[in-house]
Write a protein that holds these residues in place. Structure first.
Motif, short mmCIF file in Angstrom:
data_model
loop_
_atom_site.label_atom_id
_atom_site.label_comp_id
_atom_site.label_asym_id
_atom_site.label_seq_id
_atom_site.Cartn_x
_atom_site.Cartn_y
_atom_site.Cartn_z
N GLY A 62 -61.02 -36.40 31.90
CA GLY A 62 -60.72 -36.46 33.10
C GLY A 62 -60.06 -35.34 34.14
N ALA A 63 -59.67 -34.24 33.36
CA ALA A 63 -59.23 -33.28 34.09
C ALA A 63 -59.64 -32.69 35.17
N TYR A 64 -58.98 -32.30 36.40
CA TYR A 64 -59.92 -32.06 37.59
C TYR A 64 -60.32 -30.70 37.56
N LEU A 65 -61.46 -30.35 37.97
CA LEU A 65 -62.05 -29.11 38.03
C LEU A 65 -61.48 -28.20 39.27
N HIS A 66 -61.79 -29.04 40.57
CA HIS A 66 -61.16 -28.64 41.73
C HIS A 66 -59.70 -29.31 42.31
N GLY A 67 -58.70 -29.11 41.41
CA GLY A 67 -57.69 -30.27 41.78
C GLY A 67 -57.57 -30.42 43.42
N GLU A 68 -57.17 -29.12 43.79
CA GLU A 68 -56.87 -29.32 45.37
C GLU A 68 -57.63 -30.02 46.00
N SER A 69 -59.06 -29.64 45.94
CA SER A 69 -60.07 -30.57 46.79
C SER A 69 -60.10 -32.33 46.16
N GLU A 70 -60.06 -32.33 45.15
CA GLU A 70 -60.36 -33.74 44.50
C GLU A 70 -59.20 -34.58 44.65
N THR A 71 -57.96 -34.16 45.27
CA THR A 71 -56.72 -34.85 45.15
C THR A 71 -56.17 -34.59 46.48
N MET A 72 -56.96 -34.11 47.46
CA MET A 72 -56.51 -33.78 48.96
C MET A 72 -56.24 -35.25 49.52
N PRO A 73 -55.06 -35.22 50.24
CA PRO A 73 -54.66 -36.49 51.01
C PRO A 73 -55.90 -36.90 51.90
N ARG A 74 -55.97 -38.37 51.92
CA ARG A 74 -57.21 -38.62 52.79
C ARG A 74 -57.28 -38.11 54.45
N GLU A 75 -55.90 -38.18 55.03
CA GLU A 75 -55.87 -37.36 56.39
C GLU A 75 -56.43 -36.07 56.37
N GLN A 76 -56.24 -35.19 55.37
CA GLN A 76 -56.58 -33.94 55.33
C GLN A 76 -58.08 -33.86 55.04
N LEU A 77 -58.44 -34.76 54.18
CA LEU A 77 -60.00 -34.96 53.90
C LEU A 77 -60.76 -35.24 55.18
N VAL A 78 -60.24 -36.21 55.86
CA VAL A 78 -60.78 -36.86 56.95
C VAL A 78 -60.99 -35.45 58.08
N ALA A 79 -59.91 -34.88 58.10
CA ALA A 79 -60.09 -33.75 59.14
C ALA A 79 -60.93 -32.73 58.92
N LEU A 80 -60.94 -32.37 57.57
CA LEU A 80 -62.07 -31.33 56.84
C LEU A 80 -63.24 -32.00 57.23
N GLN A 81 -63.65 -33.23 56.96
CA GLN A 81 -64.82 -33.73 57.25
C GLN A 81 -65.31 -33.65 58.70
#
Ligand code: DLL
Length: 448
Positions: A18-37
């Motif tokens: 289960g290791a991340y390949l794109h750790g920064e993207s895969e574990t990005m805080p949701r507020e940041q993810l929403v802003a990116l979206q």
């Protein structure tokens, strides 16, 4: 095609499951993810509005200015896109890029009429490989693994999608496609494949053929199965795991949005992480089209956020599922799409009860004396539709037992799903085996 067989267990990466390949993207805080979206949604709407006449006309009719979309909540006001839009615009009417910028085309066959054609720029292909690689890593595949890829190569997105994603992860891919199943068994054993990619129904067919050849794949090299492209039940998952001796992981995708790798299970297997840096997921009531609150079952709707060639706005997948943003123990912050139980189109109404083939599968698979192969047969009787079940006896069960087994199945179907339906039990091998997506419903109703 050359087959690389250099992988050696000794050189395998030592990362944990289960290791991340794109750790920064895969574990990005949701507020940041929403802003990116939101930023990417605006770019997607601009691309669609400027370059695809159908999207521009629909957005104008809905009074939407792409630049004025202020929050993700505004998505609910955007028009839907459906499969027939792609058919109506056949072949290239929905492309946002000229053919000179397209490097690949795929198509889905479609049961009637024209196929659905989809296309990719080099950047789209690169993102696709990244997302399949990320999915495979979440499922437990690692650099150095031999990946036996039995998804069909060709217009179907499964073969090439899995192929380039596995390569991107650093795996040695065996590009075997579907069919010639005895040879597949030999290759899995000889090349020491650690990962098997196939539809779940074809994975089962491989296990069956291996058994007939006297090869017990449950004691073989396979450790991880990355299965998708069709609905499958947890009962089927257990059956496949027992027969192949691997951990069976679910991967989801569709050609109109990209192909495999839109979402994939992590080691916790409580839903498939939908990659939200590239897609926006909603669930709607299929009848009213209204968004449903998180946790309620409905139709999955997907908006692409990075696609150049074929931006999709609120694509209605017809797939029925639920979403969850509760924290996953793997640490990934991306939404979980619960396993897709079926498509709206595959739903049968049996004496007033809505039934998906996968519900019947969940009852049948694992019953004593019953093999994990089945079909539902729909016929017209007078003005009514009649649905019956064809199941298959396990090898070695005497034919004199078939009537008893049929009654037992009917009893379980009645108590678990609540429908009374005729069951006929066939001899081993009589239900057709799939090499790709299994045909679970045989529709014998007159056409037209
Ligand atoms: O089936 C892409 C794919 C290839 C996915 C390989 C996973 C692995 P299509 O041929 O366009 O694309 O079919 C998409 O298949 O809308 C679902 O109804 C169904 N489907 C795909 N994955 C799953 C899954 C590929 N894991 C359609 N569970 C989708 C249930 C699935 N249904």
């Amino acid at each position: 095609m050359a087959v690389t067989t250099t992988a050696n267990p000794a050189t395998r990466s030592t990362q944990g499951a289960g290791a991340y390949l794109h750790g920064e993207s895969e574990t990005m805080p949701r507020e940041q993810l929403v802003a990116l979206q939101l930023a990417r949604l605006r770019e997607t709407l601009r691309n669609a509005y400027d370059n695809v006449p159908l999207h521009r006309a629909r957005l104008e009719a809905a009074g939407i200015d792409p630049a004025a979309v202020a929050s993700l909540d505004d998505v609910r006001h955007l028009p839907f896109t459906v499969k027939t839009d792609l058919r109506d615009q056949y072949p290239f009417g929905m492309l946002a890029r000229p053919l000179g910028e397209i490097s690949r085309v795929h198509a889905s066959s479609g049961t009637t009429g024209k196929p659905t054609v989809v296309a990719y720029t080099p950047s789209d292909l690169s993102n696709w490989s990244d997302l399949v690689a990320r999915s495979f890593a979440a499922a437990g595949a690692r650099k150095g693994d031999v990946v036996h890829n039995a998804y069909g190569y060709g217009l179907f997105t499964g073969g090439l999608g899995a192929h380039y994603g596995a390569e991107r992860l650093g795996c040695a891919v065996v590009p075997v496609s579907g069919g010639s199943t005895e040879r597949q068994v030999q290759l899995i054993v000889d090349l020491k494949a650690r990962v098997l990619c196939a539809t779940p129904s074809y994975a089962l067919a491989i296990a069956e053929v291996a058994g007939n050849m006297g090869v017990d794949l449950s004691k073989g090299p396979l450790q991880i199965g990355i299965f998708g492209a069709e609905p499958w039940s947890d009962a089927m998952r257990r059956e496949i795991e027992a027969r192949l001796g691997l951990k069976a992981m679910d991967i989801y995708g569709l050609s109109e949005i990209m192909g495999p790798g839109v979402a994939c299970e992590c080691e916790h297997r409580n839903g498939l992480h939908g990659w939200e840096d590239h897609f926006l997921f909603e669930v709607i009531d299929p009848d009213s089209g209204k968004p449903l609150p998180e946790g309620e079952a409905g139709e999955l709707v997907i908006t692409t956020l990075t696609k150049q060639a074929l931006p999709m706005i609120r694509y209605r997948t017809r797939d029925i599922t639920k979403l969850s943003t509760t924290r996953c123990d793997c640490g990934r912050t991306h939404v979980r799409i619960l396993r897709v139980t079926g498509r709206n189109d595959d739903m049968l109404i049996i004496r007033g009860v809505n039934v998906y083939p996968s519900q019947v599968e969940a009852v049948l698979v694992g019953l004593p004396d019953v093999a994990p192969h089945y079909q539902l047969v729909v016929e017209r009787q007078g003005s009514l539709d009649n649905v019956s079940i064809e199941a298959e006896a396990q090898a070695g069960v005497p034919e004199s037992e078939y009537a008893r087994i049929g009654k037992q199945i009917a009893h379980h179907i009645k108590s678990m799903i609540g429908i009374s339906t005729a069951v006929s039990v066939k001899k081993p091998g009589e239900i057709p085996r799939s090499q790709g997506k299994a045909v679970r419903v045989r529709d014998l109703r007159p056409k037209g």
